[in-house]
Write an enzyme that holds these catalytic residues in place. Structure first.
Site, short mmCIF file in Angstrom:
data_model
loop_
_atom_site.label_atom_id
_atom_site.label_comp_id
_atom_site.label_asym_id
_atom_site.label_seq_id
_atom_site.Cartn_x
_atom_site.Cartn_y
_atom_site.Cartn_z
N HIS A 47 -5.29 -1.55 8.56
CA HIS A 47 -3.93 -0.71 8.72
C HIS A 47 -3.79 -0.79 10.27
O HIS A 47 -4.55 0.22 10.97
CB HIS A 47 -4.06 0.82 8.32
CG HIS A 47 -2.75 1.25 8.02
ND1 HIS A 47 -1.73 0.71 8.71
CD2 HIS A 47 -2.22 2.24 7.18
CE1 HIS A 47 -0.61 1.52 8.46
NE2 HIS A 47 -0.79 2.46 7.17
N TYR A 80 -0.43 4.74 13.46
CA TYR A 80 -1.86 5.28 13.32
C TYR A 80 -2.62 4.76 14.49
O TYR A 80 -2.31 4.15 15.42
CB TYR A 80 -2.28 4.93 11.89
CG TYR A 80 -1.48 5.69 10.83
CD1 TYR A 80 -1.38 6.89 10.86
CD2 TYR A 80 -0.69 4.93 10.03
CE1 TYR A 80 -0.52 7.78 9.99
CE2 TYR A 80 0.28 5.46 9.08
CZ TYR A 80 0.43 6.89 9.17
OH TYR A 80 1.11 7.32 8.12
N ARG A 93 -2.18 -5.34 8.54
CA ARG A 93 -0.82 -4.97 8.43
C ARG A 93 -0.32 -4.43 10.09
O ARG A 93 -1.07 -3.66 10.67
CB ARG A 93 -0.64 -3.79 7.83
CG ARG A 93 0.88 -3.58 7.32
CD ARG A 93 1.33 -2.63 6.38
NE ARG A 93 2.49 -2.97 5.82
CZ ARG A 93 3.17 -2.23 5.00
NH1 ARG A 93 2.95 -1.06 4.55
NH2 ARG A 93 4.45 -2.59 4.36
N HIS A 132 2.28 1.42 11.67
CA HIS A 132 2.98 2.85 11.53
C HIS A 132 2.62 4.03 12.30
O HIS A 132 2.44 5.02 11.83
CB HIS A 132 2.65 3.15 9.97
CG HIS A 132 3.48 2.12 8.98
ND1 HIS A 132 3.00 2.03 7.80
CD2 HIS A 132 4.47 1.13 9.30
CE1 HIS A 132 3.86 1.05 7.29
NE2 HIS A 132 4.51 0.51 8.12
N PRO A 136 0.83 -1.20 -0.09
CA PRO A 136 0.12 -0.08 0.12
C PRO A 136 0.92 1.31 0.00
O PRO A 136 1.79 1.24 0.66
CB PRO A 136 -0.97 -0.30 1.32
CG PRO A 136 -0.09 -1.20 2.20
CD PRO A 136 0.75 -1.94 1.10
N LEU A 137 0.61 2.12 -0.86
CA LEU A 137 1.36 3.46 -1.02
C LEU A 137 0.56 4.68 -1.21
O LEU A 137 -0.22 4.77 -2.17
CB LEU A 137 2.36 3.12 -2.10
CG LEU A 137 3.45 2.16 -2.17
CD1 LEU A 137 3.99 1.90 -3.45
CD2 LEU A 137 4.50 2.69 -1.18
N THR A 138 0.39 5.51 -0.09
CA THR A 138 -0.26 6.77 -0.21
C THR A 138 0.28 7.67 -1.28
O THR A 138 1.58 7.75 -1.58
CB THR A 138 -0.03 7.50 1.18
OG1 THR A 138 -0.78 6.73 2.07
CG2 THR A 138 -0.52 8.88 1.18
C1 LIG Z 1 5.37 7.44 -0.43
C2 LIG Z 1 5.06 6.12 0.34
C3 LIG Z 1 3.57 6.05 0.80
C4 LIG Z 1 3.54 4.81 1.72
N1 LIG Z 1 2.02 4.59 1.96
C5 LIG Z 1 1.81 3.54 2.84
C6 LIG Z 1 0.28 3.32 3.13
O1 LIG Z 1 -0.70 3.96 2.59
N2 LIG Z 1 0.20 2.43 3.95
C7 LIG Z 1 1.04 1.41 4.40
O2 LIG Z 1 0.83 0.51 5.30
N3 LIG Z 1 2.33 1.87 4.19
C8 LIG Z 1 2.71 2.87 3.31
N4 LIG Z 1 4.14 3.07 3.15
C9 LIG Z 1 5.03 1.86 3.58
C10 LIG Z 1 5.29 0.83 2.41
O3 LIG Z 1 4.22 0.29 2.14
C11 LIG Z 1 6.55 0.15 2.67
O4 LIG Z 1 6.31 -0.74 3.91
C12 LIG Z 1 7.74 0.79 3.16
O5 LIG Z 1 7.92 1.70 1.86
C13 LIG Z 1 8.96 -0.07 3.06
O6 LIG Z 1 9.12 -0.89 1.88
P1 LIG Z 1 10.33 -0.45 0.94
O7 LIG Z 1 11.65 -0.63 1.54
O8 LIG Z 1 10.23 -1.28 -0.32
O9 LIG Z 1 10.22 0.98 0.52
C14 LIG Z 1 4.45 4.12 2.30
C15 LIG Z 1 5.75 4.20 1.90
C16 LIG Z 1 6.14 5.37 0.79
C17 LIG Z 1 7.33 5.37 0.79
#
Ligand SMILES: Cc1cc2nc3c(=O)[nH]c(=O)nc-3n(C[C@H](O)[C@H](O)[C@H](O)COP(=O)(O)O)c2cc1C
Length: 301
Positions: free
Chosen positions: A178, A183, A230, A181, A31-33
């Site tokens: 979620h 929240y 998560r 992190h 998941p990526l915001t």
């Molecule tokens: C720009 C950005 C947005 C993210 N948004 C979320 C999110 O919406 N929900 C979540 O659980 N984690 C979020 N994360 C965490 C990522 O899902 C992931 O766990 C984290 O980037 C570590 O993985 P990586 O080492 O491959 O970047 C976000 C991370 C980044 C960098």
């Protein structure tokens, strides 16, 4: 005659049966915001973004999506609590399904990771506590939260339940709660942020009660086979840490195991980058051992 060596299967590219879901490979979109859902409504361009990342038999988890107006903490993050939002998600989900992928929605309440600017009527963000997140050198200052009254908690549990129902109505194959992190759910689970004296504070069981109620409500609403969660017991993101992360993670996994068919537990390694800890730190060996929990649907990322 020279025989070509047998082709070895690349483990990541082998199929995996996850509950009732047949995945054709093991790479999952985290998941990526994205902060591009103007007015908190998902936009048509998200259909392009997600379908670009969809593969036949793959699994995508959509960006964290808020369950109610008080759940907001970032600009232009999508919601799943109005009919307009549900309708806006539908073509995005369809675009992913047309590529043959499975699509889960991450459902989210930020709690105190917010400011009065994001809250209805400029009110204080809600939390387990009235302790503000300690400002760090990033320059971001979160507002002082208001501690939820005990009698307000069932409403938030119900908001998660409705959000899960709405996600299924929008066509998603399931939801990821979620619980990571720093929240809202973690603000209750972790003893750095939970200073309550009611049945939602104090003992480990009490601190996890809110998250467990959310898990139970969401699983009862849409079926445990469509629910993942998560968790990040080892992280200290957003001023949220626990004095005994192994006990916390183990307890939560035990609660998940009470739901036959609960789909997955998405476990975060302690490596979130923040200006406070100066970057990623490797998972300590004792913790690496501890995450070998008796939970075969546990992924680590
Ligand atoms: C720009 C950005 C947005 C993210 N948004 C979320 C999110 O919406 N929900 C979540 O659980 N984690 C979020 N994360 C965490 C990522 O899902 C992931 O766990 C984290 O980037 C570590 O993985 P990586 O080492 O491959 O970047 C976000 C991370 C980044 C960098």
């Amino acid at each position: 005659m020279v025989h070509a060596p047998a082709k070895e299967a690349i483990p990541l590219l082998t199929p995996h049966k996850m509950g009732q879901l047949e995945l054709s490979h093991r790479m999952v979109l985290a998941p990526l915001t994205r902060c591009r859902s103007y007015g908190h409504v998902p936009q048509p361009h998200a259909a392009v973004y997600y379908s670009q990342r969809a593969t036949n038999g793959g699994l995508l988890i959509a960006e964290a999506t808020v369950i109610s107006p008080t759940a907001q903490g970032y600009p232009d993050t999508p919601g799943i609590y109005t009919q307009q939002q549900i309708e806006a998600w539908k073509p995005i989900v369809d675009a992913v399904h047309r590529k043959g992928a499975l699509f889960f929605l991450q459902i989210w309440h930020v709690g105190r990771v917010s400011t009065t600017d994001f809250q209805p009527n400029g009110q204080a963000p809600i939390s387990s506590t009235d302790k503000q997140i300690t400002p760090d050198d990033s320059g971001m200052v979160y507002s002082k939260p208001r501690r939820l009254r005990t009698d307000e908690i069932p409403q938030i549990v119900d908001d998660f339940r409705r959000a899960a129902r709405n996600a299924i109505e929008a066509g998603f194959d399931g939801v990821e709660i979620h619980g990571a992190h720093g929240y809202l759910l973690e603000q209750f689970m972790k003893d750095s942020a939970n200073d309550r004296t009611d049945e939602y504070g104090g003992s480990l069981e009490n601190r996890c009660r809110f998250a467990v109620e959310v898990i139970d409500a969401v699983a009862a609403e849409v079926g445990a086979h469509r629910v993942g969660i998560r968790l990040s017991p080892f992280d200290n993101y957003m001023d949220c840490f626990d004095s005994n992360p192994v006990a916390l993670g183990s307890y939560m996994v035990q609660q998940l195991n009470k739901h036959p068919g609960f789909l997955y537990c998405h476990m975060v390694e302690p490596r979130m980058t923040s200006s406070k800890n100066g970057g990623r730190s490797p998972m300590p060996p004792a913790i690496q051992e501890a995450v070998q929990w008796d939970f075969h649907r546990c992924w680590r990322v």
